[in-house]
Motif scaffolding. Structure first.
Motif, PDB file in Angstrom:
ATOM      1  N   MET A 104      37.102  56.737 139.939  1.00 16.31           N
ATOM      2  CA  MET A 104      38.540  56.896 139.714  1.00 16.31           C
ATOM      3  C   MET A 104      39.250  57.334 140.993  1.00 16.31           C
ATOM      4  O   MET A 104      40.345  56.879 141.291  1.00 16.31           O
ATOM      5  CB  MET A 104      38.788  57.916 138.609  1.00 16.31           C
ATOM      6  CG  MET A 104      38.378  57.423 137.234  1.00 16.31           C
ATOM      7  SD  MET A 104      38.677  58.717 136.014  1.00 16.31           S
ATOM      8  CE  MET A 104      38.387  57.817 134.501  1.00 16.31           C
ATOM      9  N   TYR A 140      40.058  54.569 143.187  1.00 21.69           N
ATOM     10  CA  TYR A 140      41.145  53.664 142.804  1.00 21.69           C
ATOM     11  C   TYR A 140      42.322  53.836 143.759  1.00 21.69           C
ATOM     12  O   TYR A 140      43.092  52.919 143.991  1.00 21.69           O
ATOM     13  CB  TYR A 140      41.619  53.962 141.386  1.00 21.69           C
ATOM     14  CG  TYR A 140      40.731  53.402 140.311  1.00 21.69           C
ATOM     15  CD1 TYR A 140      39.715  52.511 140.624  1.00 21.69           C
ATOM     16  CD2 TYR A 140      40.932  53.739 138.978  1.00 21.69           C
ATOM     17  CE1 TYR A 140      38.905  51.999 139.638  1.00 21.69           C
ATOM     18  CE2 TYR A 140      40.127  53.221 137.977  1.00 21.69           C
ATOM     19  CZ  TYR A 140      39.115  52.352 138.306  1.00 21.69           C
ATOM     20  OH  TYR A 140      38.329  51.842 137.329  1.00 21.69           O
ATOM     21  N   ILE A 141      42.424  55.065 144.276  1.00 18.63           N
ATOM     22  CA  ILE A 141      43.490  55.314 145.231  1.00 18.63           C
ATOM     23  C   ILE A 141      43.181  54.521 146.487  1.00 18.63           C
ATOM     24  O   ILE A 141      42.127  54.685 147.089  1.00 18.63           O
ATOM     25  CB  ILE A 141      43.594  56.813 145.561  1.00 18.63           C
ATOM     26  CG1 ILE A 141      43.961  57.588 144.300  1.00 18.63           C
ATOM     27  CG2 ILE A 141      44.590  57.057 146.672  1.00 18.63           C
ATOM     28  CD1 ILE A 141      43.856  59.081 144.446  1.00 18.63           C
ATOM     29  N   ILE A 180      42.558  51.389 146.687  1.00 18.33           N
ATOM     30  CA  ILE A 180      41.540  50.363 146.537  1.00 18.33           C
ATOM     31  C   ILE A 180      42.036  49.010 147.023  1.00 18.33           C
ATOM     32  O   ILE A 180      41.258  48.138 147.397  1.00 18.33           O
ATOM     33  CB  ILE A 180      41.075  50.280 145.059  1.00 18.33           C
ATOM     34  CG1 ILE A 180      39.727  49.551 144.988  1.00 18.33           C
ATOM     35  CG2 ILE A 180      42.114  49.619 144.167  1.00 18.33           C
ATOM     36  CD1 ILE A 180      39.030  49.688 143.676  1.00 18.33           C
ATOM     37  N   ASP A 181      43.353  48.830 147.025  1.00 13.59           N
ATOM     38  CA  ASP A 181      43.884  47.527 147.415  1.00 13.59           C
ATOM     39  C   ASP A 181      44.137  47.416 148.908  1.00 13.59           C
ATOM     40  O   ASP A 181      44.493  46.365 149.404  1.00 13.59           O
ATOM     41  CB  ASP A 181      45.182  47.253 146.652  1.00 13.59           C
ATOM     42  CG  ASP A 181      44.897  47.006 145.184  1.00 13.59           C
ATOM     43  OD1 ASP A 181      43.850  46.395 144.919  1.00 13.59           O
ATOM     44  OD2 ASP A 181      45.692  47.441 144.331  1.00 13.59           O
ATOM     45  N   LEU A 196      38.139  63.637 139.051  1.00 16.38           N
ATOM     46  CA  LEU A 196      39.225  63.053 139.836  1.00 16.38           C
ATOM     47  C   LEU A 196      40.188  64.135 140.291  1.00 16.38           C
ATOM     48  O   LEU A 196      40.540  64.222 141.477  1.00 16.38           O
ATOM     49  CB  LEU A 196      39.956  62.005 138.983  1.00 16.38           C
ATOM     50  CG  LEU A 196      41.279  61.488 139.534  1.00 16.38           C
ATOM     51  CD1 LEU A 196      41.028  60.618 140.750  1.00 16.38           C
ATOM     52  CD2 LEU A 196      42.049  60.723 138.477  1.00 16.38           C
ATOM     53  N   LEU A 231      40.882  65.315 144.116  1.00 18.25           N
ATOM     54  CA  LEU A 231      42.233  65.146 144.625  1.00 18.25           C
ATOM     55  C   LEU A 231      42.771  66.459 145.180  1.00 18.25           C
ATOM     56  O   LEU A 231      43.401  66.501 146.229  1.00 18.25           O
ATOM     57  CB  LEU A 231      43.104  64.675 143.459  1.00 18.25           C
ATOM     58  CG  LEU A 231      44.364  63.899 143.783  1.00 18.25           C
ATOM     59  CD1 LEU A 231      44.014  62.664 144.579  1.00 18.25           C
ATOM     60  CD2 LEU A 231      45.056  63.504 142.489  1.00 18.25           C
TER      61      LEU A 231
END
Lengths: 501, 327, 147
Positions: free
Chosen positions: A221, A224-225, A227-228, A425, A429
């Motif tokens: 998770m 996900y930060i 990820i793109d 997560l 964070l």
């Protein structure tokens, strides 16, 4: 106990029989694999293999099961290093510096040093086993409830002390872990605490589910930060062999940690997680460069790796000399060998010396086999890092769910897995240290129960500190671990003041 | 669209594949019509799981049941999860059980009782022992009980893994007979039998109550001494240890394990299992298994088991309230 | 000011935990409060820690809180929520339709979500082959009882 070398040699010959070599290799390989997978640890793997051992020669069965056990110690750190997702409690300490090393482009070296450290730790422990099995067994007996309670307090405080500069966060993390550990039946009274009338919760939440949730699911998770974001250049994995300098740095930590881990492993109920964490914190405290720890210091990986493998060898001492399982895995092994007609206990060394010595020698051979296997695997394993993250993360999630299922056989735990994933997560964070929470979940319930047992018949709660020399030493160590940085600072200041202006 | 089609195609292929392998080969309506499922209400590695897997192996190897037999693990709630699961199944599912089925209910931790199931068999029993350290002032159970009568809190008693289990209740019953105030006993609960042994060996407790399988080796090696056993006769290999009955307590306390079926089984199905299990306990493999685990044959068929469970329920009800655990 | 939310959550957690410990059943044997002391101490500890943490955060209340922004940026929140939803569906289906089918859909769903629709071919191949391989190695080789 006199050490009879003829018997040892005879055991070595039996261990070298092709059939036993095959079992060692198979067990070592299986152990490495299950060690890598989240949740599926050596205890589960051995339990699942019990039906297969029904038809086996007892010696071979024992050799096979032990190989799975220490094989998992090798495997466990693989995923800690590469993916920051430890497979088991004893592999947590390998994330502290192993994962940063991999991120610095030293994945190959990290994998190599952890295999080497495991080998040396294992071999030193086997020698210790041969020389000291009986005296150590009687030493372990002196650990009563008070001693265990203080050992656990010491481990916790050492871990919290690692979160320098964020002590409050470290303590909060620990407290939440302890809160989780109170769920389930309270042994001393039989009262159900915080089980919400779910029978699945009556034994509390398995700490492995917490580990898988926070590390594996939480890590996915967290990633996900961003990820793109287009991935930069291909990740560097580094050479798969360590440099001379790295060896120089890790040599002593490995050698120091082995006896430490071995001793802790001998204590029934302590185990690899405590052993590796204590070794890690010890190394950090005596290191000349403590600031490098947690940022990819090779000795911070080598020490716990040596320690947890030594602990897995030590755990067999109470099993073979007294018939007492020292850990969850050895408890499963005990159940399995009893089915085969072996009776581990005080008489085993006298009644069946060949079995014992074959077994001990098999650990020698097994460790050597495993280091070769694991170093050969390094090349293959670093390829995991080449897998596109967008495919790798879903796969990790699936493995996390399956691993959880093999722990409790109930999809209800999937919900807990997700909750701990979210917790993980949030902690990542907000840079809350995770290790105090996990360790608290592992030891919390034992700690409370031992405390309550230790005050039965004691004058006051404080009197347990002076109950035995061991408790006094453990109390001092606890204070030292908490206030060492302060004392150190004071000394430095004094030194500075003494310098001529 | 193409993507969707591929997806559906692949999944349906797999579903079909799954079905054909799961289908049954029997054409007649004779029981069993599909693989038998044996529920171990515990994680792999524990006593219940080991029992289940041993039964699975013997039934299969000796061809006592037709078709396949699988072990399913359903741990949690001291058996509760597994038995709850069994309740909703048909006669092809069985579960291992023990007195926990009765005590969970009496302690208010479970709604289930033996009446919700079809008891199929009681298989084996273990006997329970009382042990003290070698240098203990108590040479036999009588002396120990006299001391407890004087001051019930003066002695630390270890047992595992929970209050209200057989190790606990057998001790309570014996102490009660001696007139000890059992609600004042100082009992320390350990997580496993191994921990109890460690605590006694290390001198951290005065007395321990545990299964023979856990104490026998230590006793024979002279590490601690067993002073009483809960069987009717003295035990093989422990001939020097007197029973409770010989020490003035009229008590035989088994720690049994059995097999349970779902509710509403037909006569035919019950007869089928009575035969299979009855044959199983006669096999050599079963004798070997019992010997290795220090178990003793305690076989009761379906009808006898139902009667036995009824008696046991009454006995546990009395014992639990005497121990102070229930009203 | 977002910084202050977390210490408040811890405070409420600690306080709530402390209150619920008073509702715990009492032990019938031995000290009736035996099972209550330890959780109660933990509750108090968490309350105290949350207050210290609150004070620490209060000092920097004016500072930015970049962590929260990170979490809410791009499609991260969407990914997180959909992962949770798919996982819950998976938990629901797991024992009902069996391991193999539910895992193929779960993994496939995640891959389509994360890896994107464009790479559907890879997604399907990975989802099916990985599920079959894990099913085979767990259920057949290791004899784990999977539904």
């Amino acid at each position: 106990m006199g050490v009879d070398f003829d018997v040892i040699l005879e055991g070595l010959m039996t261990a070298l029989e092709p059939m036993n070599l095959f079992w060692i290799a198979l067990g070592g390989f299986l152990g490495t694999v299950v060690g890598m997978l989240p949740g599926l640890g050596p205890a589960t793997a051995i339990a699942l293999l019990i039906p297969i051992t029904f038809g086996m020669d007892p010696v071979s069965a024992l050799v096979l099961m032990a190989a799975i056990y220490y094989g998992a110690m090798y495997g466990g750190s693989r995923s800690s290093i590469l993916l920051n997702t430890p497979g088991d409690g004893s592999a947590i300490a390998a994330t502290f510096d192993g994962y940063p090393m991999a991120q610095k482009g030293q994945a190959g070296q990290a994998l190599a040093i952890s295999a080497i450290a495991s080998l040396i730790g294992g071999l030193i422990a086997v020698v210790g086993f041969i020389m000291l099995a009986k005296p150590l067994a009687s030493f372990a007996l002196r650990f009563g409830p008070a001693e265990y309670f203080l050992l656990m307090i010491f481990t916790l405080s050492a871990i919290v002390a690692l979160s320098k500069g964020a002590m409050v966060k470290g303590f909060i993390s620990m407290t939440i872990g302890l809160l989780i550990s109170t769920m389930g039946i309270d042994l001393q009274s039989g009262v159900h605490r915080f089980t919400f009338h779910l029978p699945e919760l009556s034994e509390g939440i398995d700490f492995l589910i917490v580990i898988i949730g926070i590390y594996a699911v939480g890590e996915v998770m967290f990633n996900y930060i961003g990820i793109d974001k287009p991935r930069g250049k291909k990740k560097e994995v580094g050479k798969i062999w360590i440099t001379k300098d790295q060896w120089k740095r890790s040599k002593w930590p490995i050698i120091r940690s082995a006896p430490l881990g071995f001793l802790i492993g001998v204590l029934p109920g302590a185990g690899g997680a405590i052993a590796s964490m204590i070794s890690y914190t010890t190394e950090r405290q005596i290191s000349k460069k403590p600031e490098e720890f947690g940022k990819g210091a090779i000795e911070g990986l080598a020490a716990p790796e040596s320690s947890n493998n030594a602990a897995s060898v030590g755990a067999f001492i109470p099993l073979l000399t007294m018939g007492i399982p020292g850990s969850g895995t050895t408890a499963v092994i005990l159940g399995a060998v009893v089915m085969l007609g072996i009776k581990p206990g005080p008489l085993l060394f006298e009644n069946d010396p060949e079995l014992v010595w074959t077994f001990i020698n098999s650990m020698f051979i097994g460790n050597i086999f495993l280091v070769i296997l694991n170093i050969l695997l390094v090349g293959l394993l670093v390829k995991i890092l080449d897998t596109p993250a967008k495919i790798l993360y879903p796969l990790i999630l699936v493995l996390a769910f399956i691993g959880t299922y093999t722990l409790s056989y109930s999809p209800i735990d999937f919900t807990f897995l997700l909750i701990f994933g979210l917790l993980g997560l949030a902690m990542k964070l907000l840079s809350f240290p995770i290790a105090p929470l996990i360790l608290a979940v592992i030891v919390g319930s034992d700690m409370e129960q031992n405390f309550r047992k230790s005050i039965v018949g004691a004058d006051s709660a404080l009197s347990i500190i002076t109950m035995s020399p061991i408790t006094i030493v453990l109390t001092l160590l606890t204070l030292l671990s908490l206030f060492y940085p302060m004392i150190l600072g004071w000394f430095k200041k004094r030194k500075l003041n003494n310098l001529p202006k | 669209m193409k993507k969707l089609l591929t997806y559906i195609g692949l999944s349906s292929l797999l579903i079909l594949g799954g079905c054909s392998s799961g289908g049954s080969g029997a054409e007649a309506e004779q029981f069993p019509t599909k693989p038998i499922e044996l529920v171990a209400p515990a994680t792999p590695g524990g006593g219940w799981d080991a029992t289940a897997r041993a039964i699975q192996k013997i039934l299969k190897d000796e061809e006592l049941v037709e078709g396949n037999i699988n072990v399913v693990n359903k741990p949690g709630g001291s058996g509760e999860v597994g038995w709850q699961y069994l309740k909703g199944k048909d006669a092809h599912s069985l579960a291992i059980n023990s007195s926990l089925l009765i005590t969970n209910n009496l302690l208010g931790q479970s709604e289930l009782s033996y009446e919700d199931f079809t008891p199929l068999a009681v298989l084996t029993t273990e006997w329970i022992s009382i042990a003290v350290a070698n240098d203990s002032p108590f040479a036999d159970a009588k002396q120990l009980m006299e001391q407890l009568k004087e001051d019930p809190s003066s002695i630390k008693i270890a047992l595992a893994p929970g209050l209200g289990n057989n190790d606990h209740l057998s001790f309570v019953q014996a102490a009660k007979e001696y007139g000890v105030d059992v609600s004042k006993l100082n009992i320390l609960i350990y997580e496993s039998g191994g921990d109890v042994v460690t605590a006694l060996l290390g001198g951290h407790v005065d007395v321990a109550t545990m299964s023979i399988s856990e104490s026998k080796e230590q006793h024979l090696a002279g590490k601690f001494k067993v002073i009483s056993v809960s069987s009717a006769e003295r035990l093989e290999g422990l001939e020097e240890v007197p029973t409770w009955q010989e020490q003035g307590v009229d008590m035989v306390f088994p720690h049994w394990r059995g097999i349970l079926g779902p509710p509403d089984m037909t006569e035919e199905e019950i007869a089928y299992y009575d035969k299979a299990i009855g044959d199983m306990v006669e096999t050599e493999a079963w004798t070997e298994l019992m010997k290795n685990n220090e178990w003793e044959l305690f076989y009761k068929n379906s009808a006898e088991s139902a009667e036995f469970l009824k008696e046991q329920t009454q006995m546990y009800d009395t014992l639990l309230s005497e121990s102070g655990l229930t009203d | 000011m977002y910084r202050l939310i977390l210490p408040l959550i811890f405070f409420l957690l600690g306080a709530g935990f402390l209150i619920s410990t008073f509702n715990l059943p009492k032990a019938r044997l031995g000290d009736p409060y035996g099972p209550i002391y330890f959780p109660a101490i933990l509750g108090v500890l968490l309350v105290v820690l949350s207050i210290i943490y609150f004070i620490e955060e209060w000092k920097q209340r004016g500072d930015k809180f970049p962590e929260l922004e990170l979490l809410l940026k791009g499609r991260t929140p969407f990914l997180l929520i959909s992962t949770l939803v798919i996982s819950l569906i998976y938990a629901f289906l797991f024992e009902r339709v069996g391991f193999l089918i539910s895992t193929i859909f779960f993994l496939g769903g995640l891959l389509f979500l994360i890896n994107g629709r464009k790479k559907w071919m890879t997604n399907i191949i990975v989802a099916v082959s990985f599920s079959v391989i894990t099913w085979y190695s767990f259920a057949v080789l290791l004899k784990v009882s999977l539904p």
